[in-house]
Design a protein around this motif. Structure first.
Motif, short mmCIF file in Angstrom:
data_model
loop_
_atom_site.label_atom_id
_atom_site.label_comp_id
_atom_site.label_asym_id
_atom_site.label_seq_id
_atom_site.Cartn_x
_atom_site.Cartn_y
_atom_site.Cartn_z
N ASN A 14 46.49 46.51 34.40
CA ASN A 14 45.86 45.46 35.21
C ASN A 14 45.74 45.94 36.65
N ILE A 15 44.52 45.90 37.18
CA ILE A 15 44.27 46.22 38.58
C ILE A 15 43.62 44.99 39.21
N ASP A 61 33.30 43.49 41.55
CA ASP A 61 32.17 44.32 41.12
C ASP A 61 32.14 45.64 41.87
N ASP A 62 32.45 45.61 43.17
CA ASP A 62 32.43 46.83 43.97
C ASP A 62 33.45 47.85 43.46
N ALA A 119 33.01 51.71 41.82
CA ALA A 119 33.36 52.76 42.78
C ALA A 119 33.81 54.04 42.08
N SER A 120 33.59 55.16 42.78
CA SER A 120 33.97 56.47 42.26
C SER A 120 35.46 56.51 41.95
N TYR A 163 38.74 52.79 35.47
CA TYR A 163 39.56 51.63 35.10
C TYR A 163 38.76 50.34 35.14
N SER A 164 37.43 50.42 35.00
CA SER A 164 36.57 49.24 35.23
C SER A 164 36.94 48.05 34.37
N THR A 165 37.36 48.30 33.14
CA THR A 165 37.69 47.18 32.25
C THR A 165 39.02 46.52 32.61
#
Length: 712
Positions: free
Chosen positions: A495-496, A504-505, A509-510, A515-517
């Motif tokens: 969890n982040i 969304d940003d 991001a690079s 870890y987008s999900t």
């Protein structure tokens, strides 16, 4: 008979004298024998190198140069054999072919010189020409001087003298400074067991007694003002304890570089109160030293002063000291605690590296913690870093035993690997003043499970959290923050959390996109119902980031003056970091967004705010009042029980006034109800305006059922 008489008279004319002196072979004792005709020869004893002891005539002990003929019956002597020598008064007695030398004084006994040969006849007209041996045998009965000389400074050599006796006692006497001995000393260091410096000597020269490995006692008079560098370096390494006694009312002010380095049997040293300078490595490697008291007047504990003092268990540092130098207490493995005075402003590189410290409190005068300062302090489980510290050096706490650490907001720089390998570290609070979390700072902190990244951080460097295998939760308060592909290598992030308006940003991001999900909004705050189901109340505190409350939520600061509580609304709904607030919302769930405010914590109307807060759950810190609601009195700040807890990210009041307040109510009443002809005793619970319960209210203004009423 005439010839016999002349021979006896000749023998009676023989005289003997003796003295110690130096030659190329070292300290020697010379016995000079002189005849009536002024012929003479010397018997020279090199005491330092005698390898044998004579038990009987004819046994080899030590062969010396052949003497000149002095006696008509003992000519062309080729050998002189010596058992031992001595100093004192000498007398001689000839009986036929045997000469007995009697030595009295410091060295008592008899020496026998005998010329011996086949066919000897003391009355013969013919002289005895055959080569024969001479034996000298003496027995010691006390110490004697084996060597002596001058040791004063250039131009004043004779003003300070030295004398070494047969028991290994070296005495230095005279007036003035000793010379320096960079090129070696005139005495044999390995022969010295005791050093006595007599009153009048004012300094001990450089390298003066270096390498006296059998030294056990040193006596230093009050007249000595300085002990120069390497003066006692590597002394006393034998099994016997080495002691140093310094006279009362000592004039000593300076202990030079490496003055007592590697004196491994030195167990104690009483530093005189007048000492103002203890220079680098002064007691380095004194592995038997158990305690030391540094006198007031010393301003610096120099580089490696006590490094390797592995038996040192206590040290007293006075408040005159302003800095603890590089490696000052490095490898002091028995030193479990130290009190650092609030005069100290810097802790040097490796100052306590590999020491036995279990805890340390750093005073709020310290501004810098050097590289490796507490590295490999395996027993160090806790450290208090004050808000005066601005920088933490590379590897400062690497591989230490820390279980938790709070890095105050005063810290602006944390160098690489500062906490690398702290395998027992379970929690860390990162300063909200740093912009970069450097390389490998928390690498290998295998027990970290969650970390909060403050809003000030814009960069997380490569391998910053590498191999934090239990790290599953990350909260990032920064509106933007760049990371490297390896920043969280070997972690198990699940969890982040970021502010709702930047989800969304971050997902795009690079390197974050990996870890987008797992990137999601920070969980909403839960608020409690107030007077009705149209209003909900809670408190909030965060010293890592500013935040913005959503529309439909009011933000209040609270001012407590005396016993009066006043709520003031913050019109832009921005919650400044390190400011506690009260939130009133039309929803029980409040989702916060980021805030761009970069000014001071007082910016936006927070100049007077009585609320404080906590980032983690705590037990009542004392006199705490927390937001609550009762059916009787409604919403307000109520006194917390002594064992009560305050939740994470919550704000609270503290009140230590003389009034026994149970609560502070918000002034939400629509008006004051007048109750006429009310008896003095009523069934409802009554409180005065200070929140104190009143059993028998008199006439006046009270609080009843959460409303202000007048009892007439």
């Amino acid at each position: 008979m005439k010839r016999k008489l002349l021979s006896i008279l000749a023998l009676l004319c023989l005289t003997v004298s003796g003295a110690w002196a130096d030659n190329e072979q070292g300290p020697t004792y010379t016995i000079t024998l002189s005849g009536c005709d002024n012929t003479s020869f010397n018997i020279t004893v090199n005491n330092a190198t005698l390898p044998y002891v004579i038990d009987k005539i004819g046994e080899l002990s030590w062969k010396l140069d052949a003497p000149t003929v002095i006696h008509p019956y003992c000519q062309d002597f080729t050998n002189v054999y010596v058992k031992s020598g001595g100093e004192g008064k000498v007398s001689v007695d000839w009986v036929w072919n045997k000469m007995t030398i009697t030595i009295t004084g410091a060295f008592q006994g008899k020496a026998t010189i005998q010329c011996d040969g086949e066919g000897y006849d003391p009355y013969s007209d013919d002289p005895f020409y055959e080569s024969r041996d001479i034996y000298v045998t003496c027995v010691s009965n006390g110490p004697y001087t084996v060597a002596s000389g001058n040791c004063g400074t250039s131009g004043h050599e004779a003003e300070v003298t030295w004398s070494l006796n047969s028991d290994g006692v070296l005495t230095v006497s005279g007036t003035g400074d000793m010379n320096d001995f960079d090129d070696g000393t005139p005495w044999s260091s390995s022969s010295i067991t005791s050093i006595v410096i007599e009153s009048g000597v004012t300094s001990i020269g450089e390298f003066a007694f270096e390498g006296c490995s059998n030294l056990t006692t040193v006596s230093i008079p009050a007249s000595v003002t300085s002990i120069s560098q390497y003066a006692f370096n590597s002394c006393g390494n034998s099994a016997a304890t080495m002691t140093v006694s310094i006279a009362a009312e000592s004039s000593l002010t300076t202990i030079g570089n490496s003055a007592f380095t590697d004196c491994s049997s030195l167990s104690s040293f009483n530093i005189p109160s007048g000492v103002i300078s203890i220079q680098a490595s002064a007691f380095k490697g004194c592995s038997s030293l158990t305690s030391v008291e540094i006198p007031h007047g010393v301003t610096e504990i120099s580089t490696t002063t006590f490094r390797g003092c592995s038996s040192l268990t206590s040290v007293e540092i006075p408040n005159s000291v302003t800095s603890i130098g590089d490696g000052a207490f490095r490898e002091c493995s028995s030193l479990t605690s130290v009190e650092i005075p609030n005069s100290v402003t810097s802790i040097g590189n490796r100052a306590f590296q590999s020491s036995g410290l279990t805890s340390v409190t750093i005073p709020n005068s310290v501004t810098t913690i050097g590289q490796y300062a507490f590295e490999s302090c395996n027993s160090l489980t806790s450290v208090e870093i004050p808000n005066s510290v601005t920088s933490i050096g590379s590897r400062a706490f690497q591989s230490s035993g820390l279980t938790s650490v709070e890095i105050p907001n005063s810290v602006t720089t944390i160098a690489a690997r500062a906490f690398e390998g702290c395998s027992d570290l379970t929690s860390v609070s990162i300063s909200n003043s740093i912009a970069t979390i450097g390389s490998y700072i928390f690498k290998g902190c295998g027990k970290l499970t969650s970390v909060e990244i403050p809003s000030s951080v814009t960069t997380i460097a490569n391998n910053a959290f590498k191999n934090c295998s239990l790290l599953t939760t990350l909260t990032v308060y920064a509106p933007t923050c760049s990371v490297q592909a390896s920043s969280f290598s070997g972690c198990n992030l699940q969890n982040i959390y970021v502010f709702s308006d930047v989800v969304d940003d971050y997902q795009a991001a690079s390197n974050w996109s990996t870890y987008s999900t797992k990137i999601q909004a920070i969980p909403a705050l839960s608020a409690n119902e107030g007077a009705s189901n149209t209003e909900y109340w809670t408190t909030y505190y965060n010293d890592l980031a500013n935040a913005t409350a959503p529309e439909g939520t009011q933000v209040f600061k609270v001012a407590l003056s005396g016993d009066k509580l006043t709520l003031t609304e913050i019109s832009d709904r921005v919650i400044n970091k390190s400011q506690g607030v009260v939130l009133k919302s039309n929803s029980p769930s409040i989702t916060l967004a980021s805030a761009a405010r970069t000014g001071t914590t007082d910016e936006g109307g927070y100049e007077v705010n009585s609320l404080t807060g906590t980032m983690s759950s705590i037990t009542n810190p004392g006199n705490a009042y927390v937001l609550n609601k009762t059916t009787t009195n409604g919403v307000g700040f109520y006194k917390l029980s002594a064992s009560g807890t305050i939740g994470a990210n919550k704000a609270y009041l503290t009140y230590d006034g003389n009034l026994a307040r149970e609560f502070f109510l918000f002034d939400e009443a629509t008006g004051i109800e007048a109750i006429e002809n009310e008896p003095l005793t009523i069934d409802n619970v009554v409180y005065d305006l200070q929140g104190r319960r009143v059993a028998q209210p008199a006439k006046g203004l009270y609080i009843v059922n959460g409303k202000k009423v007048i009892i007439k």
